[in-house]
Design a protein around this motif. Sequence first.
Motif, PDB file in Angstrom:
ATOM      1  N   UNK A 165       9.737   3.401   5.296  1.00  0.00           N
ATOM      2  CA  UNK A 165      10.368   3.692   6.591  1.00  0.00           C
ATOM      3  C   UNK A 165       9.151   3.120   7.759  1.00  0.00           C
ATOM      4  N   UNK A 166       9.822   2.686   8.912  1.00  0.00           N
ATOM      5  CA  UNK A 166       8.961   1.968   9.808  1.00  0.00           C
ATOM      6  C   UNK A 166       8.076   3.169  10.426  1.00  0.00           C
ATOM      7  N   UNK A 167       8.622   4.471  10.364  1.00  0.00           N
ATOM      8  CA  UNK A 167       7.676   5.594  10.903  1.00  0.00           C
ATOM      9  C   UNK A 167       7.799   5.756  12.139  1.00  0.00           C
ATOM     10  N   UNK A 168       6.507   5.947  13.008  1.00  0.00           N
ATOM     11  CA  UNK A 168       6.364   6.213  14.244  1.00  0.00           C
ATOM     12  C   UNK A 168       6.325   5.278  15.276  1.00  0.00           C
ATOM     13  N   UNK A 190       7.380  -0.727   0.063  1.00  0.00           N
ATOM     14  CA  UNK A 190       8.272  -0.715  -0.720  1.00  0.00           C
ATOM     15  C   UNK A 190       8.677   0.956  -0.757  1.00  0.00           C
ATOM     16  N   UNK A 191       7.809   1.836  -0.214  1.00  0.00           N
ATOM     17  CA  UNK A 191       7.933   3.296  -0.469  1.00  0.00           C
ATOM     18  C   UNK A 191       7.007   3.830   0.809  1.00  0.00           C
ATOM     19  N   UNK A 192       7.177   5.007   1.131  1.00  0.00           N
ATOM     20  CA  UNK A 192       6.462   5.987   2.122  1.00  0.00           C
ATOM     21  C   UNK A 192       6.586   5.339   3.606  1.00  0.00           C
ATOM     22  N   UNK A 193       5.669   5.422   4.097  1.00  0.00           N
ATOM     23  CA  UNK A 193       5.731   5.243   5.818  1.00  0.00           C
ATOM     24  C   UNK A 193       4.651   4.052   6.199  1.00  0.00           C
ATOM     25  N   UNK A 194       5.286   3.002   6.979  1.00  0.00           N
ATOM     26  CA  UNK A 194       4.391   1.777   7.469  1.00  0.00           C
ATOM     27  C   UNK A 194       3.561   2.391   8.502  1.00  0.00           C
ATOM     28  N   UNK A 195       4.120   3.014   9.695  1.00  0.00           N
ATOM     29  CA  UNK A 195       3.266   3.513  10.531  1.00  0.00           C
ATOM     30  C   UNK A 195       3.287   5.028  10.782  1.00  0.00           C
ATOM     31  N   UNK A 196       2.242   5.643  10.962  1.00  0.00           N
ATOM     32  CA  UNK A 196       2.420   7.212  10.815  1.00  0.00           C
ATOM     33  C   UNK A 196       1.488   7.828  11.711  1.00  0.00           C
ATOM     34  N   UNK A 238       0.812  -1.232   0.176  1.00  0.00           N
ATOM     35  CA  UNK A 238       0.064  -0.196   0.107  1.00  0.00           C
ATOM     36  C   UNK A 238       0.866   1.269  -0.234  1.00  0.00           C
ATOM     37  N   UNK A 239       0.324   2.358  -0.548  1.00  0.00           N
ATOM     38  CA  UNK A 239       1.066   3.775  -0.367  1.00  0.00           C
ATOM     39  C   UNK A 239       0.157   4.733  -0.426  1.00  0.00           C
ATOM     40  N   UNK A 240       0.573   5.973   0.247  1.00  0.00           N
ATOM     41  CA  UNK A 240       1.933   6.123   0.931  1.00  0.00           C
ATOM     42  C   UNK A 240       1.881   5.670   2.361  1.00  0.00           C
ATOM     43  N   UNK A 241       0.839   5.288   3.011  1.00  0.00           N
ATOM     44  CA  UNK A 241       1.063   4.858   4.272  1.00  0.00           C
ATOM     45  C   UNK A 241       0.393   3.544   4.496  1.00  0.00           C
ATOM     46  N   UNK A 242       0.592   2.760   5.505  1.00  0.00           N
ATOM     47  CA  UNK A 242      -0.116   1.429   5.823  1.00  0.00           C
ATOM     48  C   UNK A 242      -1.077   1.554   6.964  1.00  0.00           C
ATOM     49  N   UNK A 243      -0.552   2.184   7.969  1.00  0.00           N
ATOM     50  CA  UNK A 243      -1.327   2.332   9.239  1.00  0.00           C
ATOM     51  C   UNK A 243      -1.162   3.821   9.558  1.00  0.00           C
ATOM     52  N   UNK A 244      -2.018   4.626  10.100  1.00  0.00           N
ATOM     53  CA  UNK A 244      -2.235   6.062  10.219  1.00  0.00           C
ATOM     54  C   UNK A 244      -2.889   5.905  11.674  1.00  0.00           C
TER      55      UNK A 244
END
Length: 571
Positions: free
Chosen positions: A486-489, A460-466, A429-435
């Motif tokens: 990015x793993x994100x937050x 492959x791109x963006x942020x996984x957890x935002x 998924x893109x740009x995020x997976x979990x927000x």
Amino acid sequence: MTFSLLLTAGCDRGGNAEATPPDDSSPGTNPSAPVPEPADPGTGTPEPTPGTGTPEPTPGTGTPEPTPGTGTPDPTPGTGTPDPTPGTGTPEPTPGTPPPPAEQADVLPTPKRTRTARSLTELRSMIASAVPGDRIELADGSYTNQTPIEVSVQGTEQDPIVITAQTVGKATLSGAAGFHVEDASHVILRGFKLTHGVEEGDVGLRIVGSNHVRFTRNELALKDTTSISTWLRLEGAGSGYNRIDHNDFHDKTSSNVFFAVYGDAADGSLGISQRDRIDHNYFHKLTLDTEGGECLRIGDSKRGPISAHTLVEANLFEACNGDPEVISNKSSENVFRGNTLRNNKGSLVLRHGNKNVVDGNFILNNAGGMRVYGHDHLITNNYFEGSTGTGAQGTLILSSGCTEDDTGKGTDCSVAARVTVAFNTLVGNQPTHLVIGASTSTRPIPARDLRIENNLLVGAQGTLVDFERAPEGFTATGNMLWGAASPGDIASNGYVRADPRLVRAADGLLRPSAGSPVVGAARPSTSGLKLTTDMDGQVRAGALDVGADQVASGSALRRPLTPADVGPQAP
């Protein structure tokens, strides 16, 4: 502890506050105040899992092409005292037990007498004089109808009254009106093609104050020249235990919904239809292409805190582009399981309500995914791939809110609180997976007391957890992250990084291959959650796997649905 999933809509695609469309402008809604919200169950104290590993490139993904689904979806996950299965009056299976055998969906009861109508005049007369055990068949053909065909008869559980096309799909009702069902019980309405009109702001077919009515194997392609209309609605005092199954809803161009569930308490006070079952329907081609047209709505803003116990399972939603909410949940204690959302511009949204369950759904190549407001929902075993939305149309959003509790007002947005997200797979998924949360000023109350457990996130791109707005209370344990995204937050002790070794399976989904590190890697739930089935309906036993798929031999009981699996001609 009983959990539920709440469908939500509150922000535009850019993440700003969106105007909430009216629940339903059709006549007959009840303006009285909602009943109080159920009490919130307590929670325990989570323990995070240490993260390990070194980042590696994301495995490649493609566009999944699902295989037709088979079998019956697995029972509701979660805990608590089982409720009766909607539409049947029988006890619901114990949470987590394997699915029951597939039912013979179109086997009608043996009639005591069969009567054949060859005109609408004959049909009206036969319905008016029907007795339990009657089967009334309308001969194949096209019929022009100008006034509603009234169905206000009562069968029995052993001997329902069946009103059916002689051949499924071969009796067409055009003109200005179709059926109107009111104060009916134990009636089966089956096999009609409905192409009649609907008036501006009105409802094409109402099922009012009725129980144990089955509306099955009908095609709804109404002549909709309005700007706003609803095609089918459950409503009225004492409505409940109805089943809407194997129907085809398609080609709606006006605002408002294909199908809405309302209803009131038996004494006429504000309530909602109880324990209905909605299954194996095909919702497609809602082409309004602007806000205000959902496919399915369960409740409305006034009814958000009221428990409906609706079961929505094994339905297919495709090309539904009328609103950011393909499915709009606005009531409590409902179950959404085994549904497929593919190529839609909207999401499955828990807009109002508490204690809903969302389990084993397939969300594929949508602009949106799932958005959650409200308290005590359980989100498990879902598979998300190819979501591309931003803002309110992100892949999976646990939203901040503008109110702490669901007030029953149309403009509120109760904060996501005590929501458990466990054993889901989010990939490609893109740009995020979990927000988590929303940055908009109209959602200032942070989400809180969230549990994110044993999920697989690969990107492959963006942020996984935002964290768009940092939550107050966030426990992550047993999750596995992978890819160049990015793993994100998410804190490093809430996940491990490892290549899950996913391969594209014959059903089009990305699944763990032999030797995948997801196998047996799940950590114990901090809330005591125990799942005994996975997204396929297969048994989870022994050491549990991370993500929606428990690696197992044997045939899956549940897969992404195609048009062949749903609608009037499905098995």
